[in-house]
Design a protein around this motif. Structure first.
Motif, short mmCIF file in Angstrom:
data_model
loop_
_atom_site.label_atom_id
_atom_site.label_comp_id
_atom_site.label_asym_id
_atom_site.label_seq_id
_atom_site.Cartn_x
_atom_site.Cartn_y
_atom_site.Cartn_z
N GLN A 13 25.93 -61.97 -12.17
CA GLN A 13 26.78 -62.49 -11.10
C GLN A 13 28.25 -62.17 -11.39
OE1 GLN A 13 25.76 -66.65 -10.98
NE2 GLN A 13 23.80 -66.27 -9.98
N PRO A 14 28.85 -61.27 -10.59
CA PRO A 14 30.27 -60.95 -10.81
C PRO A 14 31.17 -62.00 -10.16
CG PRO A 14 29.41 -59.65 -9.00
CD PRO A 14 28.25 -60.45 -9.52
N GLY A 15 32.35 -62.14 -10.74
CA GLY A 15 33.30 -63.10 -10.19
C GLY A 15 34.72 -62.71 -10.51
N ILE A 16 35.64 -63.32 -9.80
CA ILE A 16 37.07 -63.13 -10.06
C ILE A 16 37.78 -64.45 -9.83
CG2 ILE A 16 37.60 -62.37 -7.69
CD1 ILE A 16 39.62 -60.39 -9.03
N SER A 17 38.76 -64.74 -10.68
CA SER A 17 39.51 -65.99 -10.60
C SER A 17 41.00 -65.69 -10.73
CB SER A 17 39.08 -66.96 -11.72
OG SER A 17 37.69 -67.21 -11.68
N PHE A 18 41.79 -66.59 -10.16
CA PHE A 18 43.24 -66.47 -10.22
C PHE A 18 43.83 -67.82 -10.61
CE2 PHE A 18 41.75 -63.41 -7.12
CZ PHE A 18 42.38 -62.24 -7.52
N GLY A 19 44.81 -67.80 -11.49
CA GLY A 19 45.48 -69.02 -11.90
C GLY A 19 46.99 -68.86 -11.84
N TYR A 20 47.67 -69.92 -11.45
CA TYR A 20 49.13 -69.93 -11.48
C TYR A 20 49.57 -71.29 -12.02
CZ TYR A 20 54.02 -69.72 -10.11
OH TYR A 20 55.39 -69.73 -10.13
N SER A 21 50.38 -71.27 -13.07
CA SER A 21 50.74 -72.51 -13.75
C SER A 21 52.24 -72.56 -13.98
CB SER A 21 50.03 -72.61 -15.10
OG SER A 21 48.62 -72.49 -14.94
N THR A 22 52.81 -73.76 -13.81
CA THR A 22 54.22 -73.98 -14.08
C THR A 22 54.38 -75.26 -14.88
OG1 THR A 22 54.66 -75.30 -12.08
CG2 THR A 22 54.82 -72.90 -11.87
N GLY A 23 55.51 -75.38 -15.53
CA GLY A 23 55.77 -76.59 -16.29
C GLY A 23 56.92 -76.38 -17.26
N GLU A 24 57.15 -77.37 -18.08
CA GLU A 24 58.20 -77.25 -19.09
C GLU A 24 57.85 -78.10 -20.31
OE1 GLU A 24 61.77 -78.64 -17.14
OE2 GLU A 24 61.48 -80.67 -17.93
N TYR A 25 58.40 -77.69 -21.44
CA TYR A 25 58.33 -78.50 -22.64
C TYR A 25 59.67 -78.37 -23.37
CZ TYR A 25 57.51 -74.23 -25.42
OH TYR A 25 57.63 -73.00 -26.00
N LYS A 26 59.90 -79.26 -24.35
CA LYS A 26 61.21 -79.34 -24.97
C LYS A 26 61.09 -79.42 -26.48
CE LYS A 26 63.28 -81.67 -20.97
NZ LYS A 26 64.13 -82.80 -20.52
N GLU A 27 62.15 -78.97 -27.15
CA GLU A 27 62.29 -79.11 -28.58
C GLU A 27 63.65 -79.70 -28.89
OE1 GLU A 27 61.75 -75.30 -30.34
OE2 GLU A 27 59.57 -75.33 -30.15
N ALA A 28 63.74 -80.48 -29.95
CA ALA A 28 65.02 -81.06 -30.36
C ALA A 28 65.17 -80.88 -31.86
CB ALA A 28 65.09 -82.54 -29.99
N LEU A 29 66.28 -80.28 -32.25
CA LEU A 29 66.60 -80.08 -33.66
C LEU A 29 67.78 -80.96 -34.03
CD1 LEU A 29 66.37 -76.17 -33.73
CD2 LEU A 29 64.56 -77.82 -34.24
N HIS A 30 67.61 -81.78 -35.07
CA HIS A 30 68.67 -82.69 -35.51
C HIS A 30 68.99 -82.43 -36.98
CE1 HIS A 30 66.89 -84.82 -32.05
NE2 HIS A 30 68.12 -85.29 -31.87
N ARG A 31 70.25 -82.55 -37.30
CA ARG A 31 70.66 -82.44 -38.69
C ARG A 31 71.93 -83.26 -38.90
NH1 ARG A 31 72.03 -76.91 -42.17
NH2 ARG A 31 72.34 -77.97 -44.19
N ASP A 32 71.87 -84.16 -39.87
CA ASP A 32 73.03 -85.00 -40.19
C ASP A 32 73.70 -84.44 -41.44
OD1 ASP A 32 72.28 -86.59 -38.11
OD2 ASP A 32 71.30 -88.11 -39.35
N THR A 33 75.02 -84.27 -41.35
CA THR A 33 75.80 -83.80 -42.49
C THR A 33 77.03 -84.68 -42.67
OG1 THR A 33 77.06 -82.27 -41.10
CG2 THR A 33 75.06 -81.42 -42.14
#
Length: 322
Positions: free
Chosen positions: A167-187
């Motif tokens: 059985q042949p098939g074809i699929s399509f996907g479209y995805s959006t979003g966001e993620y974050k990173e935070a870098l901290h350093r105390d001196t």
């Protein structure tokens, strides 16, 4: 899978010893036809779609998408067990809606990292084609967490021809979003505590196209007279493209300088290309209103990369239809 029950019931009814010769010890013709019709109405959505509610729990490492295994293969958190309880309702018109949560342990305790809501449409009652379209929105609690999906909007559409052995098939996907990173350093500079940070936001857009071919193997009466097993191996070729927009917020002068000078990337793009090949193994055992479905997806990434090429996505679903 629902056809398994109807086929098996027909065999049970019409292969019963002395069925025609001894009507007093067997079902009457009218009773038999009524039973077949009831099973047809209740179980065989391909012949006569019915409405039903369902509850389900999945146990595995699937985090990104409910349908797109090509997208799931890109996830980094593959060694964390994720529990995904959900409830939903399917209408005989083909419309459905479901909602659930992803529960896991993120090092700070066990709880929900995100929730999801999925309206969908499935072409019910067609003997030649399977077709479905769905949209899933992920409500992420913490976009800084590596245990949350960077995808918040996931569109997926699939089409399969059913009348050939392969059985042949074809699929399509479209995805959006966001993620974050935070870098901290105390001196400490000249006896003064300085808190330095760099907050990075990644906004994603990804498109995928999946060509597939598979076959469904059926077995009847495995552990009970009215149960059945379907095993479907599917080969998949995954292509796609993507774009990531990167923004910084920082109180560090050097980082802000690099931002102004364009020395830090603001946009990453991946051209449309063949990305991976995969093998999806789906085993479905149904008895009564219960369904048990382990699924394993194996993916091998094709382009040159420093990351690992081989990825496994697994989930074990337990469902009950009302």
């Amino acid at each position: 899978m629902k056809k398994v029950f109807i086929f098996l019931t027909v065999l049970v009814i019409f292969s019963h010893k002395n069925f025609a010769q001894n009507p007093e010890t067997s079902l009457s013709k009218n009773d038999s036809l009524q039973m077949m019709q009831d099973l047809m109405n209740l179980l065989d959505s391909a012949a006569r779609p019915t409405s039903y509610a369902f509850v389900n729990i999945g146990i595995g490492n699937r985090l990104f998408s409910l349908s797109n295994n090509s997208l799931n293969a890109k996830q980094s958190t593959t060694n964390t067990v994720i529990y995904s309880p959900s409830v939903g309702y399917f209408h005989k018109s083909g419309l459905s809606i479901s909602a659930g949560a992803n529960l896991l342990s993120d090092g700070n305790g066990f709880g929900a990292s995100q929730y999801f809501l999925t309206p969908a449409f499935y072409l019910a009652g067609n003997k030649f084609f399977d077709m479905g379209i769905s949209y899933t929105h992920f409500f992420v609690k913490d976009k800084y967490s590596s245990f949350s999906s960077p995808v918040q909007n996931d569109f997926f559409a699939s089409f399969k021809y059913k009348k050939t052995w392969l059985q042949p098939g074809i699929s399509f996907g479209y995805s959006t979003g966001e993620y974050k990173e935070a870098l901290h350093r105390d001196t400490i500079i000249n006896g003064t505590l300085r808190r330095r940070y760099d907050s990075i936001t990644y906004k994603l857009n990804a498109f995928s196209m999946i060509a597939s071919v598979g076959h469904k193997f059926l077995w009847f009466g495995v552990l009970d007279k009215l149960d059945g097993v379907a095993f479907t191996p599917t080969l998949m070729a995954n292509a796609g493209s993507g774009k990531t927009t990167i923004t910084h917020k920082s109180n560090v002068a050097l980082i802000n300088y690099f931002i102004r000078k364009g020395k830090l990337p603001k946009l990453q793009t991946d051209k449309f290309e063949m990305q991976s090949v995969g093998l999806n193994l789906d085993l479905n055992y149904t008895i009564g209103n219960f369904t048990f479905e382990p699924q394993l997806y194996l993916d091998y990434y094709l382009p040159i990369t420093d990351s690992k090429r081989f990825t496994q996505v697994f989930v074990f679903n337990i469902g009950y239809a009302l």
